[in-house]
Design a protein around this motif. Structure first.
Motif, PDB file in Angstrom:
ATOM      1  N   GLU A  68     -20.493 -99.892 -33.586  1.00 39.22           N
ATOM      2  CA  GLU A  68     -21.965 -99.960 -33.715  1.00 39.22           C
ATOM      3  C   GLU A  68     -22.407-100.602 -35.017  1.00 39.22           C
ATOM      4  O   GLU A  68     -23.532-101.100 -35.121  1.00 39.22           O
ATOM      5  N   ALA A  69     -21.549-100.566 -36.022  1.00 43.02           N
ATOM      6  CA  ALA A  69     -21.892-101.135 -37.330  1.00 43.02           C
ATOM      7  C   ALA A  69     -21.894-102.659 -37.310  1.00 43.02           C
ATOM      8  O   ALA A  69     -22.253-103.301 -38.294  1.00 43.02           O
ATOM      9  N   MET A  70     -21.486-103.252 -36.163  1.00 44.34           N
ATOM     10  CA  MET A  70     -21.455-104.713 -36.036  1.00 44.34           C
ATOM     11  C   MET A  70     -22.780-105.302 -35.542  1.00 44.34           C
ATOM     12  O   MET A  70     -22.949-106.526 -35.548  1.00 44.34           O
ATOM     13  N   LEU A  71     -23.690-104.449 -35.117  1.00 43.74           N
ATOM     14  CA  LEU A  71     -24.943-104.949 -34.519  1.00 43.74           C
ATOM     15  C   LEU A  71     -25.660-105.933 -35.464  1.00 43.74           C
ATOM     16  O   LEU A  71     -25.943-105.601 -36.613  1.00 43.74           O
ATOM     17  N   GLY A  72     -25.925-107.115 -34.971  1.00 45.53           N
ATOM     18  CA  GLY A  72     -26.665-108.101 -35.768  1.00 45.53           C
ATOM     19  C   GLY A  72     -25.787-109.031 -36.596  1.00 45.53           C
ATOM     20  O   GLY A  72     -26.279-109.976 -37.207  1.00 45.53           O
ATOM     21  N   LEU A  73     -24.484-108.774 -36.592  1.00 46.52           N
ATOM     22  CA  LEU A  73     -23.573-109.640 -37.368  1.00 46.52           C
ATOM     23  C   LEU A  73     -23.632-111.088 -36.903  1.00 46.52           C
ATOM     24  O   LEU A  73     -23.416-112.005 -37.682  1.00 46.52           O
ATOM     25  N   GLU A  74     -23.942-111.271 -35.611  1.00 47.81           N
ATOM     26  CA  GLU A  74     -23.941-112.624 -35.046  1.00 47.81           C
ATOM     27  C   GLU A  74     -25.019-113.519 -35.670  1.00 47.81           C
ATOM     28  O   GLU A  74     -24.998-114.730 -35.513  1.00 47.81           O
ATOM     29  N   GLY A  75     -25.947-112.913 -36.403  1.00 57.51           N
ATOM     30  CA  GLY A  75     -26.987-113.710 -37.062  1.00 57.51           C
ATOM     31  C   GLY A  75     -26.511-114.403 -38.327  1.00 57.51           C
ATOM     32  O   GLY A  75     -27.224-115.253 -38.877  1.00 57.51           O
ATOM     33  N   PHE A  76     -25.331-114.046 -38.795  1.00 58.07           N
ATOM     34  CA  PHE A  76     -24.835-114.588 -40.069  1.00 58.07           C
ATOM     35  C   PHE A  76     -23.687-115.568 -39.842  1.00 58.07           C
ATOM     36  O   PHE A  76     -22.786-115.299 -39.049  1.00 58.07           O
ATOM     37  N   SER A  77     -23.702-116.651 -40.593  1.00 58.24           N
ATOM     38  CA  SER A  77     -22.602-117.621 -40.505  1.00 58.24           C
ATOM     39  C   SER A  77     -21.400-117.177 -41.326  1.00 58.24           C
ATOM     40  O   SER A  77     -20.274-117.586 -41.040  1.00 58.24           O
ATOM     41  N   HIS A  78     -21.637-116.352 -42.358  1.00 50.82           N
ATOM     42  CA  HIS A  78     -20.554-115.971 -43.265  1.00 50.82           C
ATOM     43  C   HIS A  78     -20.606-114.462 -43.568  1.00 50.82           C
ATOM     44  O   HIS A  78     -21.691-113.875 -43.613  1.00 50.82           O
ATOM     45  N   ILE A 111     -17.178-104.654 -44.380  1.00 54.18           N
ATOM     46  CA  ILE A 111     -17.663-105.985 -44.030  1.00 54.18           C
ATOM     47  C   ILE A 111     -19.114-106.004 -44.485  1.00 54.18           C
ATOM     48  O   ILE A 111     -19.837-105.032 -44.270  1.00 54.18           O
ATOM     49  N   LYS A 112     -19.507-107.095 -45.137  1.00 58.24           N
ATOM     50  CA  LYS A 112     -20.903-107.210 -45.593  1.00 58.24           C
ATOM     51  C   LYS A 112     -21.405-108.595 -45.248  1.00 58.24           C
ATOM     52  O   LYS A 112     -20.671-109.583 -45.412  1.00 58.24           O
ATOM     53  N   CYS A 113     -22.650-108.688 -44.828  1.00 58.25           N
ATOM     54  CA  CYS A 113     -23.229-109.999 -44.583  1.00 58.25           C
ATOM     55  C   CYS A 113     -23.242-110.769 -45.895  1.00 58.25           C
ATOM     56  O   CYS A 113     -23.395-110.197 -46.974  1.00 58.25           O
ATOM     57  N   LEU A 142     -24.219 -95.815 -39.250  1.00 57.96           N
ATOM     58  CA  LEU A 142     -23.666 -97.092 -38.788  1.00 57.96           C
ATOM     59  C   LEU A 142     -24.751 -98.151 -38.574  1.00 57.96           C
ATOM     60  O   LEU A 142     -24.444 -99.336 -38.481  1.00 57.96           O
ATOM     61  N   GLN A 143     -26.008 -97.717 -38.467  1.00 56.97           N
ATOM     62  CA  GLN A 143     -27.100 -98.679 -38.241  1.00 56.97           C
ATOM     63  C   GLN A 143     -28.301 -98.267 -39.089  1.00 56.97           C
ATOM     64  O   GLN A 143     -28.580 -97.070 -39.243  1.00 56.97           O
ATOM     65  N   GLY A 150     -26.555-103.173 -37.697  1.00 60.63           N
ATOM     66  CA  GLY A 150     -25.306-102.514 -38.098  1.00 60.63           C
ATOM     67  C   GLY A 150     -25.100-102.647 -39.596  1.00 60.63           C
ATOM     68  O   GLY A 150     -25.414-103.689 -40.183  1.00 60.63           O
ATOM     69  N   VAL A 151     -24.565-101.615 -40.218  1.00 63.17           N
ATOM     70  CA  VAL A 151     -24.414-101.655 -41.675  1.00 63.17           C
ATOM     71  C   VAL A 151     -23.491-102.789 -42.130  1.00 63.17           C
ATOM     72  O   VAL A 151     -23.646-103.298 -43.244  1.00 63.17           O
ATOM     73  N   PHE A 152     -22.566-103.240 -41.279  1.00 55.07           N
ATOM     74  CA  PHE A 152     -21.705-104.369 -41.677  1.00 55.07           C
ATOM     75  C   PHE A 152     -22.503-105.673 -41.778  1.00 55.07           C
ATOM     76  O   PHE A 152     -22.027-106.640 -42.382  1.00 55.07           O
ATOM     77  N   ALA A 153     -23.674-105.714 -41.184  1.00 58.01           N
ATOM     78  CA  ALA A 153     -24.548-106.894 -41.263  1.00 58.01           C
ATOM     79  C   ALA A 153     -25.651-106.683 -42.303  1.00 58.01           C
ATOM     80  O   ALA A 153     -26.677-107.365 -42.279  1.00 58.01           O
ATOM     81  N   ARG A 168     -26.197-119.755 -41.921  1.00 59.12           N
ATOM     82  CA  ARG A 168     -27.165-119.231 -40.955  1.00 59.12           C
ATOM     83  C   ARG A 168     -27.464-117.785 -41.330  1.00 59.12           C
ATOM     84  O   ARG A 168     -26.551-117.027 -41.685  1.00 59.12           O
TER      85      ARG A 168
END
Lengths: 136, 136
Positions: free
Chosen positions: A30-40, A117-119, B59-60, B73-76, B131
């Motif tokens: 669940e902590a991955m939500l929104g990661l797809e918005g970042f290139s790095h 993992i951090k944006c 996690l979010q 998600g906190v990783f983002a 991005r």
């Protein structure tokens, strides 16, 4: 302040041939939500093979294991032997598939525990007045 | 792979008025050798006030505590509530005096444990194709 803190792995670095990815454990998906918005992203991992009292006691090294480089404190290097065995790499995200984050490359061994993992948010302007020692 | 790893603080973040510095513990002083060659460092610290099972289970979040930002998600994010309570900031080094590293500013509380310091090596060329999501 406590004497020590506890780190729990949230995933693993995986590498096969020319491919690298992060496998995020189900508990942290669940902590991955929104990661797809970042290139790095910044990937923090643990140098688990160095988790010995001896390697954690290393305070100075010749950078890049080159004796021609001056003896340097580990805080002024990216040495994988250091008091807390944290590796830090910025990676490009190539794709996200379920609990896998495909990345371009990472200077970590296959099987290294991922601890955070951090944006990554780039600077708006280039950094001014950067300074580096000759060995870099 | 072990279930968990141990982090030992190597110093403290200190802040007074408009001044911020890192106080490196005597045991780790030798690891500072050569730091003066770098204009910037990555500082890793522990969000020690959030070291509770509840905060580590987050996690979010809505980034920047703004409900108008999408649940993420906190990783983002750079949320200070996350499974492993590591904060990461790039700082400019203003001066090094004995075991103190004066820095320009840091988004950490006074008294936060420092868990690692790494030299910062800037990109030779600006990153291409970055991005970011709208909330950033």
């Amino acid at each position: 302040m406590a004497d020590r803190y506890t780190i729990c792995p949230v995933g693993l670095i995986r590498k096969r041939d020319d491919t690298a990815w992060i496998e995020v454990f189900a508990d942290y998906r669940e902590a991955m939500l929104g990661l797809e918005g970042f290139s790095h992203i910044h990937v923090l991992f643990w140098f688990h093979e160095n988790d010995t009292p001896e390697k954690r006691a290393v305070l100075q090294v010749h950078p890049r294991r080159d004796p021609a480089n001056p003896l340097t404190g580990v805080f002024a290097t990216h040495s994988p032997a250091r008091p807390n065995l944290i590796g830090l790499t910025r990676c490009r995200v190539l794709a996200i598939e379920d609990n896998r984050i495909r990345i371009d490359a990472i200077d970590a061994l296959d099987g290294s525990p991922v601890i955070d993992i951090k944006c990554f948010i780039p600077d708006r302007e280039p950094l001014a007045d950067t300074r580096l020692p000759d060995w870099v």
